[in-house]
Design a protein around this motif. Structure first.
Motif, PDB file in Angstrom:
ATOM      1  N   GLU A  93       2.663  25.840   4.770  1.00 35.95           N
ATOM      2  CA  GLU A  93       1.359  25.166   4.783  1.00 35.95           C
ATOM      3  C   GLU A  93       1.435  23.830   4.048  1.00 35.95           C
ATOM      4  O   GLU A  93       1.966  23.752   2.930  1.00 35.95           O
ATOM      5  CB  GLU A  93       0.314  26.068   4.125  1.00 35.95           C
ATOM      6  CG  GLU A  93      -1.086  25.498   4.173  1.00 35.95           C
ATOM      7  CD  GLU A  93      -2.112  26.441   3.578  1.00 35.95           C
ATOM      8  OE1 GLU A  93      -3.283  26.037   3.430  1.00 35.95           O
ATOM      9  OE2 GLU A  93      -1.738  27.589   3.249  1.00 35.95           O
ATOM     10  N   GLY A  94       0.951  22.799   4.672  1.00 31.60           N
ATOM     11  CA  GLY A  94       0.892  21.475   4.055  1.00 31.60           C
ATOM     12  C   GLY A  94       2.096  20.600   4.305  1.00 31.60           C
ATOM     13  O   GLY A  94       2.049  19.388   4.048  1.00 31.60           O
ATOM     14  N   GLU A  95       3.207  21.176   4.807  1.00 34.29           N
ATOM     15  CA  GLU A  95       4.435  20.392   4.999  1.00 34.29           C
ATOM     16  C   GLU A  95       4.239  19.301   6.044  1.00 34.29           C
ATOM     17  O   GLU A  95       4.609  18.136   5.830  1.00 34.29           O
ATOM     18  CB  GLU A  95       5.583  21.308   5.407  1.00 34.29           C
ATOM     19  CG  GLU A  95       6.908  20.573   5.603  1.00 34.29           C
ATOM     20  CD  GLU A  95       8.033  21.506   6.046  1.00 34.29           C
ATOM     21  OE1 GLU A  95       8.841  21.905   5.190  1.00 34.29           O
ATOM     22  OE2 GLU A  95       8.077  21.855   7.246  1.00 34.29           O
ATOM     23  N   GLU A 129       1.459  17.922   7.083  1.00 35.23           N
ATOM     24  CA  GLU A 129       0.514  16.901   6.609  1.00 35.23           C
ATOM     25  C   GLU A 129       1.165  15.946   5.616  1.00 35.23           C
ATOM     26  O   GLU A 129       0.899  14.739   5.616  1.00 35.23           O
ATOM     27  CB  GLU A 129      -0.698  17.580   5.968  1.00 35.23           C
ATOM     28  CG  GLU A 129      -1.609  18.318   6.945  1.00 35.23           C
ATOM     29  CD  GLU A 129      -1.009  19.619   7.475  1.00 35.23           C
ATOM     30  OE1 GLU A 129      -1.486  20.104   8.529  1.00 35.23           O
ATOM     31  OE2 GLU A 129      -0.072  20.148   6.853  1.00 35.23           O
ATOM     32  N   GLU A 130       2.058  16.479   4.787  1.00 36.66           N
ATOM     33  CA  GLU A 130       2.760  15.638   3.818  1.00 36.66           C
ATOM     34  C   GLU A 130       3.632  14.605   4.524  1.00 36.66           C
ATOM     35  O   GLU A 130       3.648  13.419   4.145  1.00 36.66           O
ATOM     36  CB  GLU A 130       3.606  16.498   2.895  1.00 36.66           C
ATOM     37  CG  GLU A 130       4.347  15.701   1.834  1.00 36.66           C
ATOM     38  CD  GLU A 130       5.176  16.595   0.912  1.00 36.66           C
ATOM     39  OE1 GLU A 130       5.942  16.047   0.109  1.00 36.66           O
ATOM     40  OE2 GLU A 130       5.061  17.827   1.010  1.00 36.66           O
ATOM     41  N   TRP A 131       4.360  15.024   5.545  1.00 35.77           N
ATOM     42  CA  TRP A 131       5.210  14.088   6.293  1.00 35.77           C
ATOM     43  C   TRP A 131       4.369  13.080   7.058  1.00 35.77           C
ATOM     44  O   TRP A 131       4.708  11.889   7.118  1.00 35.77           O
ATOM     45  CB  TRP A 131       6.127  14.854   7.234  1.00 35.77           C
ATOM     46  CG  TRP A 131       7.357  15.357   6.584  1.00 35.77           C
ATOM     47  CD1 TRP A 131       7.551  16.559   5.968  1.00 35.77           C
ATOM     48  CD2 TRP A 131       8.612  14.652   6.438  1.00 35.77           C
ATOM     49  NE1 TRP A 131       8.822  16.660   5.469  1.00 35.77           N
ATOM     50  CE2 TRP A 131       9.502  15.506   5.744  1.00 35.77           C
ATOM     51  CE3 TRP A 131       9.054  13.395   6.840  1.00 35.77           C
ATOM     52  CZ2 TRP A 131      10.800  15.140   5.447  1.00 35.77           C
ATOM     53  CZ3 TRP A 131      10.353  13.027   6.551  1.00 35.77           C
ATOM     54  CH2 TRP A 131      11.222  13.887   5.861  1.00 35.77           C
ATOM     55  N   MET A 132       3.270  13.552   7.662  1.00 31.71           N
ATOM     56  CA  MET A 132       2.426  12.617   8.418  1.00 31.71           C
ATOM     57  C   MET A 132       1.802  11.571   7.497  1.00 31.71           C
ATOM     58  O   MET A 132       1.657  10.421   7.863  1.00 31.71           O
ATOM     59  CB  MET A 132       1.333  13.409   9.165  1.00 31.71           C
ATOM     60  CG  MET A 132       1.886  14.300  10.278  1.00 31.71           C
ATOM     61  SD  MET A 132       0.598  15.200  11.166  1.00 31.71           S
ATOM     62  CE  MET A 132      -0.170  13.860  12.075  1.00 31.71           C
TER      63      MET A 132
END
Length: 256
Positions: free
Chosen positions: A249-251, A253-256
């Motif tokens: 979860e969240g990976e 979004e972090e890259w984007m």
């Protein structure tokens, strides 16, 4: 002007892939469909450093490479549809974009199968003394197979003008790289073959361009091969049929 050109090329890849995704889900064409969304800076920065007589050999996530190499969006889309107006007359499909007339020697569905082909292209350039460079890009998973190591070794001992470009998008199909590979930075594998191993931010088109241009210039002067690891990330699943539910979860979004 250069930055605007790069932006336009990355946007073309993104829009093409989004349309391909939509059409695939509508079953307008069949087979596999591996999207390049998130990795656009890799293909654009890489191609910008290449000459027209250089060779490009890719893996099956190949739409982006074909588009920047010079295959028209019309020909790429026709190939997806299996039409004879496609770049391979409709016989290749999504995973086999090919046009030898512009040095695009084909995409390969077998993991790592393109790497030995790049050795042959590099040997051709060396024998003919054209100063052309053979560029092959592949995923992190391909660095674990025998063909990768055999090719790295041969390129090193013969000082072939080959660039090994690893698109480390953090996943080999559905497995995170740390579950399949005992090292974090794949570029250190170049040390075993006495060639430069370079780590680059694959989301930065300027950084990609600078690294590949430098390695290309070295190869053209007879300096031999280089291994460049581009840290990147695919925003979609392995293929269009993969929802990517295995990602933490969240990976994304972090890259984007």
């Amino acid at each position: 002007e250069q930055l605007l050109t790069w932006f336009e090329q990355m946007l073309l890849i993104r829009k093409f892939e989004e349309k391909a995704s939509q059409l695939y889900m509508q079953q307008k064409f069949r087979g596999f469909c591996h999207l390049y969304i998130g990795q656009e800076a890799v293909a654009v920065g890489l191609e910008s450093s290449m000459r027209s007589d250089d060779y490009m050999i890719t893996a099956y996530r190949d739409h982006g490479g074909a588009l920047v190499r010079g295959v028209s969006a019309d020909a790429c889309m026709a190939e997806l549809y299996g039409k004879r107006t496609g770049t391979s007359k409709g016989k290749g499909g999504s995973m086999h974009m090919t046009d030898a007339s512009i040095g695009l020697l084909g995409a390969n569905a077998i993991v790592g199968a393109q790497i030995p082909i790049a050795i042959g292209a590099g040997l051709t350039a060396q024998i003919k003394e054209t100063q052309a460079v053979s560029v092959t890009f592949f995923g992190d998973g391909a660095t674990n197979i025998g063909a990768f190591h055999e090719s790295m070794n041969m390129a090193a001992i013969w000082k072939l003008p080959v660039l090994f470009i690893c698109e480390n998008n953090q996943y080999g199909e559905y497995s995170p790289v740390h579950k399949t590979t005992p090292i974090e930075d794949l570029a250190i594998r170049a040390q075993a073959y006495n060639m430069p191993g370079i780590i680059v931010d694959g989301q930065d088109v300027e950084a990609v361009y600078d690294a590949v241009m430098s390695a290309s210039e070295n190869a053209r002067k007879g300096g031999g091969p280089s291994f460049i690891e581009l840290k990147t990330y695919r925003y979609r699943g392995h293929s269009r049929a993969d929802a990517g539910l295995y990602r933490p979860e969240g990976e994304l979004e972090e890259w984007m």
